[in-house]
Design a protein around this motif. Structure first.
Motif, PDB file in Angstrom:
ATOM      1  N   THR A  50       7.130  59.087-113.976  1.00  0.00           N
ATOM      2  CA  THR A  50       6.001  59.090-114.898  1.00  0.00           C
ATOM      3  C   THR A  50       5.871  57.713-115.517  1.00  0.00           C
ATOM      4  OG1 THR A  50       4.979  60.226-116.783  1.00  0.00           O
ATOM      5  CG2 THR A  50       7.380  59.955-116.843  1.00  0.00           C
ATOM      6  N   ILE A  51       4.642  57.371-115.946  1.00  0.00           N
ATOM      7  CA  ILE A  51       4.402  56.029-116.485  1.00  0.00           C
ATOM      8  C   ILE A  51       3.383  56.095-117.618  1.00  0.00           C
ATOM      9  CG2 ILE A  51       2.554  55.497-114.842  1.00  0.00           C
ATOM     10  CD1 ILE A  51       3.747  52.608-114.721  1.00  0.00           C
ATOM     11  N   LEU A  52       3.588  55.231-118.600  1.00  0.00           N
ATOM     12  CA  LEU A  52       2.620  55.049-119.672  1.00  0.00           C
ATOM     13  C   LEU A  52       2.058  53.641-119.551  1.00  0.00           C
ATOM     14  CD1 LEU A  52       1.267  56.253-122.204  1.00  0.00           C
ATOM     15  CD2 LEU A  52       3.097  55.180-123.541  1.00  0.00           C
ATOM     16  N   LEU A  53       0.747  53.552-119.385  1.00  0.00           N
ATOM     17  CA  LEU A  53       0.071  52.258-119.328  1.00  0.00           C
ATOM     18  C   LEU A  53      -0.364  51.887-120.738  1.00  0.00           C
ATOM     19  CD1 LEU A  53      -2.174  52.737-116.162  1.00  0.00           C
ATOM     20  CD2 LEU A  53       0.186  51.925-116.306  1.00  0.00           C
ATOM     21  N   HIS A  54      -0.069  50.643-121.145  1.00  0.00           N
ATOM     22  CA  HIS A  54      -0.355  50.184-122.506  1.00  0.00           C
ATOM     23  C   HIS A  54      -1.066  48.841-122.457  1.00  0.00           C
ATOM     24  CE1 HIS A  54       1.038  48.123-126.349  1.00  0.00           C
ATOM     25  NE2 HIS A  54       0.297  49.119-126.772  1.00  0.00           N
ATOM     26  N   ASN A  55      -2.117  48.712-123.249  1.00  0.00           N
ATOM     27  CA  ASN A  55      -2.808  47.443-123.413  1.00  0.00           C
ATOM     28  C   ASN A  55      -2.355  46.864-124.748  1.00  0.00           C
ATOM     29  OD1 ASN A  55      -4.704  45.437-124.215  1.00  0.00           O
ATOM     30  ND2 ASN A  55      -6.212  46.289-122.811  1.00  0.00           N
ATOM     31  N   PRO A  56      -1.459  45.855-124.716  1.00  0.00           N
ATOM     32  CA  PRO A  56      -0.925  45.332-125.971  1.00  0.00           C
ATOM     33  C   PRO A  56      -1.983  44.645-126.838  1.00  0.00           C
ATOM     34  CG  PRO A  56       0.205  44.344-124.068  1.00  0.00           C
ATOM     35  CD  PRO A  56      -0.851  45.242-123.547  1.00  0.00           C
ATOM     36  N   GLU A  57      -3.018  44.078-126.236  1.00  0.00           N
ATOM     37  CA  GLU A  57      -4.050  43.389-127.022  1.00  0.00           C
ATOM     38  C   GLU A  57      -4.879  44.373-127.838  1.00  0.00           C
ATOM     39  OE1 GLU A  57      -6.347  41.010-124.333  1.00  0.00           O
ATOM     40  OE2 GLU A  57      -4.573  39.915-123.632  1.00  0.00           O
ATOM     41  N   LYS A  58      -5.245  45.495-127.228  1.00  0.00           N
ATOM     42  CA  LYS A  58      -6.067  46.497-127.920  1.00  0.00           C
ATOM     43  C   LYS A  58      -5.229  47.630-128.518  1.00  0.00           C
ATOM     44  CE  LYS A  58      -8.857  47.728-124.561  1.00  0.00           C
ATOM     45  NZ  LYS A  58      -9.981  48.235-123.770  1.00  0.00           N
ATOM     46  N   ASN A  59      -3.936  47.685-128.160  1.00  0.00           N
ATOM     47  CA  ASN A  59      -3.034  48.772-128.537  1.00  0.00           C
ATOM     48  C   ASN A  59      -3.604  50.133-128.126  1.00  0.00           C
ATOM     49  OD1 ASN A  59      -0.557  49.689-129.442  1.00  0.00           O
ATOM     50  ND2 ASN A  59      -1.282  50.025-131.526  1.00  0.00           N
ATOM     51  N   GLU A  83      -1.806  64.190-120.325  1.00  0.00           N
ATOM     52  CA  GLU A  83      -0.456  63.752-119.982  1.00  0.00           C
ATOM     53  C   GLU A  83      -0.434  62.347-119.415  1.00  0.00           C
ATOM     54  OE1 GLU A  83       1.098  65.942-116.413  1.00  0.00           O
ATOM     55  OE2 GLU A  83      -0.761  67.051-116.655  1.00  0.00           O
ATOM     56  N   ALA A  84       0.754  61.769-119.396  1.00  0.00           N
ATOM     57  CA  ALA A  84       0.971  60.487-118.746  1.00  0.00           C
ATOM     58  C   ALA A  84       0.887  60.692-117.241  1.00  0.00           C
ATOM     59  CB  ALA A  84       2.343  59.929-119.132  1.00  0.00           C
ATOM     60  N   CYS A  85       0.448  59.681-116.557  1.00  0.00           N
ATOM     61  CA  CYS A  85       0.391  59.716-115.092  1.00  0.00           C
ATOM     62  C   CYS A  85       1.786  60.020-114.545  1.00  0.00           C
ATOM     63  CB  CYS A  85      -0.095  58.344-114.611  1.00  0.00           C
ATOM     64  SG  CYS A  85      -0.028  58.127-112.842  1.00  0.00           S
ATOM     65  N   ALA A  86       1.859  60.898-113.541  1.00  0.00           N
ATOM     66  CA  ALA A  86       3.157  61.277-112.986  1.00  0.00           C
ATOM     67  C   ALA A  86       2.981  61.854-111.590  1.00  0.00           C
ATOM     68  CB  ALA A  86       3.839  62.310-113.884  1.00  0.00           C
ATOM     69  N   GLY A  87       4.070  61.919-110.865  1.00  0.00           N
ATOM     70  CA  GLY A  87       4.048  62.536-109.550  1.00  0.00           C
ATOM     71  C   GLY A  87       5.436  62.600-108.951  1.00  0.00           C
ATOM     72  N   LEU A  88       5.532  63.317-107.853  1.00  0.00           N
ATOM     73  CA  LEU A  88       6.806  63.449-107.152  1.00  0.00           C
ATOM     74  C   LEU A  88       7.110  62.176-106.370  1.00  0.00           C
ATOM     75  CD1 LEU A  88       6.517  67.115-105.866  1.00  0.00           C
ATOM     76  CD2 LEU A  88       7.839  66.250-107.803  1.00  0.00           C
ATOM     77  N   LEU A  89       8.387  61.927-106.128  1.00  0.00           N
ATOM     78  CA  LEU A  89       8.787  60.725-105.400  1.00  0.00           C
ATOM     79  C   LEU A  89       8.386  60.770-103.929  1.00  0.00           C
ATOM     80  CD1 LEU A  89      12.339  59.980-106.851  1.00  0.00           C
ATOM     81  CD2 LEU A  89      10.096  59.301-107.716  1.00  0.00           C
ATOM     82  N   ASP A  90       8.379  61.960-103.333  1.00  0.00           N
ATOM     83  CA  ASP A  90       8.006  62.105-101.920  1.00  0.00           C
ATOM     84  C   ASP A  90       8.746  61.114-101.022  1.00  0.00           C
ATOM     85  OD1 ASP A  90       6.251  64.188-102.467  1.00  0.00           O
ATOM     86  OD2 ASP A  90       4.554  62.832-102.777  1.00  0.00           O
ATOM     87  N   ASN A  91      10.059  61.047-101.169  1.00  0.00           N
ATOM     88  CA  ASN A  91      10.947  60.204-100.362  1.00  0.00           C
ATOM     89  C   ASN A  91      10.789  58.709-100.612  1.00  0.00           C
ATOM     90  OD1 ASN A  91      12.199  62.422 -99.017  1.00  0.00           O
ATOM     91  ND2 ASN A  91      10.371  62.586 -97.735  1.00  0.00           N
ATOM     92  N   ALA A  97       6.931  55.030-105.902  1.00  0.00           N
ATOM     93  CA  ALA A  97       6.214  56.291-106.103  1.00  0.00           C
ATOM     94  C   ALA A  97       5.282  56.211-107.306  1.00  0.00           C
ATOM     95  CB  ALA A  97       7.211  57.440-106.270  1.00  0.00           C
ATOM     96  N   ILE A  98       5.749  55.605-108.408  1.00  0.00           N
ATOM     97  CA  ILE A  98       4.897  55.571-109.590  1.00  0.00           C
ATOM     98  C   ILE A  98       3.758  54.574-109.425  1.00  0.00           C
ATOM     99  CG2 ILE A  98       6.095  53.893-111.071  1.00  0.00           C
ATOM    100  CD1 ILE A  98       4.488  57.300-112.043  1.00  0.00           C
ATOM    101  N   ARG A  99       3.957  53.524-108.647  1.00  0.00           N
ATOM    102  CA  ARG A  99       2.839  52.620-108.319  1.00  0.00           C
ATOM    103  C   ARG A  99       1.735  53.394-107.591  1.00  0.00           C
ATOM    104  NH1 ARG A  99       4.338  47.282-108.992  1.00  0.00           N
ATOM    105  NH2 ARG A  99       6.528  47.019-108.550  1.00  0.00           N
ATOM    106  N   ARG A 100       2.152  54.170-106.597  1.00  0.00           N
ATOM    107  CA  ARG A 100       1.215  54.964-105.804  1.00  0.00           C
ATOM    108  C   ARG A 100       0.472  55.966-106.695  1.00  0.00           C
ATOM    109  NH1 ARG A 100       4.787  57.911-102.998  1.00  0.00           N
ATOM    110  NH2 ARG A 100       4.525  59.628-104.436  1.00  0.00           N
ATOM    111  N   GLU A 101       1.226  56.701-107.518  1.00  0.00           N
ATOM    112  CA  GLU A 101       0.614  57.700-108.390  1.00  0.00           C
ATOM    113  C   GLU A 101      -0.323  57.062-109.409  1.00  0.00           C
ATOM    114  OE1 GLU A 101       0.605  61.005-108.303  1.00  0.00           O
ATOM    115  OE2 GLU A 101       1.867  61.021-106.522  1.00  0.00           O
ATOM    116  N   THR A 102       0.054  55.915-109.941  1.00  0.00           N
ATOM    117  CA  THR A 102      -0.792  55.235-110.925  1.00  0.00           C
ATOM    118  C   THR A 102      -2.142  54.890-110.324  1.00  0.00           C
ATOM    119  OG1 THR A 102       1.151  54.325-112.040  1.00  0.00           O
ATOM    120  CG2 THR A 102      -0.953  53.248-112.476  1.00  0.00           C
ATOM    121  N   GLU A 103      -2.116  54.353-109.118  1.00  0.00           N
ATOM    122  CA  GLU A 103      -3.375  53.994-108.457  1.00  0.00           C
ATOM    123  C   GLU A 103      -4.197  55.233-108.117  1.00  0.00           C
ATOM    124  OE1 GLU A 103      -4.854  51.680-104.466  1.00  0.00           O
ATOM    125  OE2 GLU A 103      -2.999  51.008-105.407  1.00  0.00           O
TER     126      GLU A 103
END
Length: 193
Positions: A50-59, A83-91, A97-103
């Motif tokens: 799972t991942i949380l994307l944050h924009n520090p300039e705009k908070n 919810e925060a973006c998330a997904g299974l690792l799928d090997n 995996a989180i790069r793929r899920e984020t996109e």
């Protein structure tokens, strides 16, 4: 897995439909030295990230909203969960995996992914370990198709961090992994200040 206090006796597959539900019978040696036979059911869906994307300039942060059947049958009348973006690792490894899920889920292409921690989310019944990440995004962060792709029916939300924290208090954000990531971001901001 080699634990001298645990001896596996039998494993049965109860369901192998969406994921795998197993009944595991085992002998467990208690602290007082006595061995006892126990059985537990364990739901195996694989590990996730799972991942949380944050924009520090705009908070601001990026979250998703989608339908989750288990929440619907447990009182969430709309069934839609923020919810925060998330997904299974799928090997894949957790970062890939989180790069793929984020996109796929948000449309954002992030490069500066930072691992925060790992956690078992429901260790009494689910085998899944979740890998937690954060990444920065900005208005110039590359975006691709995704973010609400038709198959998943996902809404992408950009929210000010203080509003997201208030949404936890008001019961609008009730997803555990999301709450953990938002709190971690607040802790990091406090430590920097």
């Amino acid at each position: 897995m080699n634990n001298l206090r645990v001896q596996l006796v039998k494993e049965e597959i109860l369901s192998d439909n969406w994921y795998t539900l197993r009944k595991i019978t085992f002998k467990y040696q208690r602290k007082n030295g006595v061995w006892e036979t126990q059985s537990r059911e364990a739901y195996d869906r694989g590990n996730g990230a799972t991942i949380l994307l944050h924009n520090p300039e705009k908070n601001t942060i990026i979250l998703t909203r989608q339908f989750r059947m288990p929440t619907y049958v447990n009182g969430n009348t709309s069934g839609r969960l923020i919810e925060a973006c998330a997904g299974l690792l799928d090997n894949d490894n957790p970062e890939d995996a989180i790069r793929r899920e984020t996109e796929e889920e948000t449309g954002f292409v992030v490069t500066n992914i930072r691992k925060v921690f790992e956690a078992y989310m429901s260790p009494g019944s689910v085998t899944e370990k979740l890998y937690f990440f954060m990444a920065d995004y900005s208005d110039s962060t590359e975006k691709r198709s995704g973010g609400g792709i038709d198959e998943e029916d996902i809404d992408v939300l950009e929210l000010p961090l203080p509003q997201a924290m208030q949404m936890i208090t008001e019961g609008e954000i009730v997803d555990g992994k999301t709450i953990m990531l938002l709190q971690q971001l607040c802790i990091q901001q406090y430590q920097v200040a």
